[in-house]
Design an enzyme around this catalytic site. Structure first.
Site, PDB file in Angstrom:
ATOM      1  N   ASP A   1       2.992  -4.248   7.640  1.00 39.05           N
ATOM      2  CA  ASP A   1       1.434  -3.319   8.055  1.00 39.05           C
ATOM      3  C   ASP A   1       0.523  -4.214   7.855  1.00 39.05           C
ATOM      4  OD1 ASP A   1      -0.026  -2.547   7.109  1.00 39.05           O
ATOM      5  OD2 ASP A   1       0.412  -1.972   5.223  1.00 39.05           O
TER       6      ASP A   1
ATOM      7  N   LYS B   1     -11.030  -0.474  10.513  1.00 37.39           N
ATOM      8  CA  LYS B   1     -10.524  -1.177   9.829  1.00 37.39           C
ATOM      9  C   LYS B   1     -11.545  -2.372   9.918  1.00 37.39           C
ATOM     10  CE  LYS B   1      -7.995   0.407   5.692  1.00 37.39           C
ATOM     11  NZ  LYS B   1      -7.135  -0.443   4.704  1.00 37.39           N
TER      12      LYS B   1
ATOM     13  N   GLN C   1      -4.743  -4.489   6.822  1.00 36.92           N
ATOM     14  CA  GLN C   1      -5.805  -5.851   6.710  1.00 36.92           C
ATOM     15  C   GLN C   1      -5.722  -7.319   7.281  1.00 36.92           C
ATOM     16  OE1 GLN C   1      -7.918  -5.728   4.229  1.00 36.92           O
ATOM     17  NE2 GLN C   1      -7.296  -3.354   3.288  1.00 36.92           N
TER      18      GLN C   1
ATOM     19  N   HIS D   1       0.682  -0.715   0.144  1.00 33.20           N
ATOM     20  CA  HIS D   1       0.005  -0.134   0.174  1.00 33.20           C
ATOM     21  C   HIS D   1       1.578   1.254  -0.007  1.00 33.20           C
ATOM     22  CE1 HIS D   1      -2.999   2.708   1.569  1.00 33.20           C
ATOM     23  NE2 HIS D   1      -3.598   1.883   1.898  1.00 33.20           N
TER      24      HIS D   1
HETATM   25  C1  LIG Z   1      -5.928   0.154   4.266  1.00 30.70           C
HETATM   26  C2  LIG Z   1      -4.425   0.166   4.303  1.00 30.70           C
HETATM   27  C3  LIG Z   1      -3.259   1.332   4.858  1.00 30.70           C
HETATM   28  C4  LIG Z   1      -3.625   2.191   5.290  1.00 30.70           C
HETATM   29  O1  LIG Z   1      -4.710   2.255   6.136  1.00 30.70           O
HETATM   30  P1  LIG Z   1      -5.315   3.784   6.499  1.00 30.70           P
HETATM   31  O2  LIG Z   1      -6.162   3.624   7.650  1.00 30.70           O
HETATM   32  O3  LIG Z   1      -5.382   4.376   5.863  1.00 30.70           O
HETATM   33  O4  LIG Z   1      -4.187   4.539   7.589  1.00 30.70           O
HETATM   34  C5  LIG Z   1      -2.228  -0.035   5.225  1.00 30.70           C
HETATM   35  N1  LIG Z   1      -2.218  -1.017   4.502  1.00 30.70           N
HETATM   36  C6  LIG Z   1      -2.942  -2.044   4.119  1.00 30.70           C
HETATM   37  C7  LIG Z   1      -2.231  -3.198   3.388  1.00 30.70           C
HETATM   38  C8  LIG Z   1      -4.345  -1.077   3.876  1.00 30.70           C
HETATM   39  O5  LIG Z   1      -5.052  -2.502   3.434  1.00 30.70           O
END
Ligand SMILES: *Cc1c(COP(=O)(O)O)cnc(C)c1O
Length: 415
Positions: free
Chosen positions: A209, A235, A212, A132
């Site tokens: 990260d 999320k 997800q 991302h």
């Molecule tokens: C959504 C997402 C982000 C960023 O999330 P934010 O809530 O916009 O900071 C980073 N990495 C992945 C894989 C994502 O799906």
């Protein structure tokens, strides 16, 4: 379309889960909402909404500084939120849990604090081709400032990382590896444990990260042995504006604060300021109090429902979706990794993704269209954009059927 055999999910009562999410009753263009944009943000269970309401109607007050009853309560609930996050990630201690705005801010914190301190000219940072933008741009900014070098792990046509190439990228100049646990654009679940072991064998720390993965999989940062892990509350069925950076204590202690102000200090004079202990050292100013409390309520929801049961249910749903969408003429699935979860990224004939999204919307179906904050992934697969349907704990087979019918209808109109 419903005769596909998948793992039994009878013990999982999706109807009662849907009951807990008031927004799912919304009508769109007079039709029931089919919400399939969960990789973008998820809907909130009633208990999260109740928690926010209760905070503002009964004990709204600033934390960590007052000596009256409602402020003691807000401080307690805020710190309970942190403890719930600790338990959810299985971190060793609450001092390893830093509240930030979102996953993006968590990565920026590491880039600004760890990066500026420990990464210099000619040093190398490794990320993957399926990141991302949140896990690309902060490192590019750091590289620009420091004269460091960003290296990229390539991916194959199924959207899987080339692990041999990864190992070859690691040198004695590598200072950090940043990898996405689960791709928002492809659904690929990366073998982060193995990749972390490889990096650690070279003495290199790893940031994962988890934006997800955190709401689709059981996360155990100690078992994974990652050095940093980030995710966003919004999320994870929680409020927007609250996110988490987990860091191993030894790193967080060695890192300087990145923002100055109240709450992050122990003592201040014009001659010398002494910084506060972890985690407050990284939390300058009044935090997102109700966000942390609401995130705690979202974690209560996940614990009660069972993260493992959610993962199993979603897996069955994804296997079902693969087969049903596989029967849609003209549909090309982007991202066909063996290890994949909850995301269907696709093109349909040569139909513009935006037209696709707009026509599906008239049927009440919400998907994301575009490049999913992952321009390099789109370039790798040679597509300008994709449609993306992404699943959460409340989605059903009927909704996937509705998506497939919608796509077939769009093909008839525009294909
Ligand atoms: C959504 C997402 C982000 C960023 O999330 P934010 O809530 O916009 O900071 C980073 N990495 C992945 C894989 C994502 O799906």
């Amino acid at each position: 379309m419903s005769d596909v055999q998948t793992a039994p999910t009878s013990s999982y009562d999706v109807a009662s889960i849907r009951e807990q999410f008031p927004l799912l009753k919304t009508l769109v263009h007079g039709k029931p909402l089919v919400y399939l944009d969960n990789a973008n943000t998820t809907q909130k269970p009633q208990r999260v909404l109740d928690t926010l309401w209760e905070y503002y109607t009964t004990y709204n007050s600033n934390i960590h500084r007052a000596s009256y009853q409602i402020a003691e309560r807000s401080t307690h609930e805020f710190e309970m939120g942190r403890e719930k996050v600790r338990g959810f990630l299985n971190a060793k201690g609450v001092e390893e849990i830093i509240f930030v705005r979102n996953a993006t801010e968590g990565i920026n914190l590491v880039a600004q604090s760890f990066g500026r301190t420990f990464i210099g000219e000619g040093d190398e940072i490794i990320v993957s081709a399926m990141e991302h933008h949140a896990n690309i741009v902060p490192w590019q900014m750091l590289c620009e400032e420091k004269g460091a070098i960003l290296k990229v792990i390539p991916i194959n046509d199924d959207g899987e990382l080339l692990l041999d190439e990864y190992e070859k990228l690691i040198t004695h100049r590598t200072k950090l590896v940043g990898i996405v646990h689960m791709s928002n654009a492809l659904g690929t679940v990366n073998p982060v444990e193995e990749m972390i072991q490889t990096a650690h064998a070279h003495g290199v720390p790893v940031l994962v990260d988890g934006a997800q993965s955190a709401y689709h999989k059981v996360i155990d940062v100690q078992a994974m042995d990652c050095d940093f892990f980030v995710f966003s509350g919004h999320k994870l069925y929680g409020p927007t504006g609250i996110g988490v950076l987990y860091g191993k204590r030894k790193y967080l202690e060695a890192m300087p604060p990145w923002q100055g102000g109240g709450d992050m200090i122990a003592t201040v004079s014009f001659e010398k300021t002494v910084y506060n202990e972890l985690p407050n050292k990284f939390e300058a100013g009044t935090p997102h109090i109700e966000g942390a409390i609401g995130l705690g309520a979202a974690i209560d929801f996940l614990n009660e429902t069972g993260m493992d049961r959610i993962a199993a249910y979603e897996h069955g749903l994804m296997e079902y979706g693969k087969q049903v969408l596989g029967n849609v003429p003209g549909l090309r699935m982007i991202g066909t990794a063996k290890e994949k979860a909850s995301v269907f990224s696709f093109t349909l004939h040569n139909i513009h993704a935006l037209d696709l999204g707009t026509l599906l919307d008239t049927r009440g179906i919400a998907i994301r269209t575009g490049q999913h904050c992952a321009h390099p992934v789109m370039q790798r697969f040679g597509v300008p954009a994709t449609g993306r349907a992404s699943l959460a704990c409340y989605n059903t087979r009927e909704e996937i059927d509705a998506l497939a019918r919608g796509l077939i209808r769009v093909s008839e109109i525009l294909g």
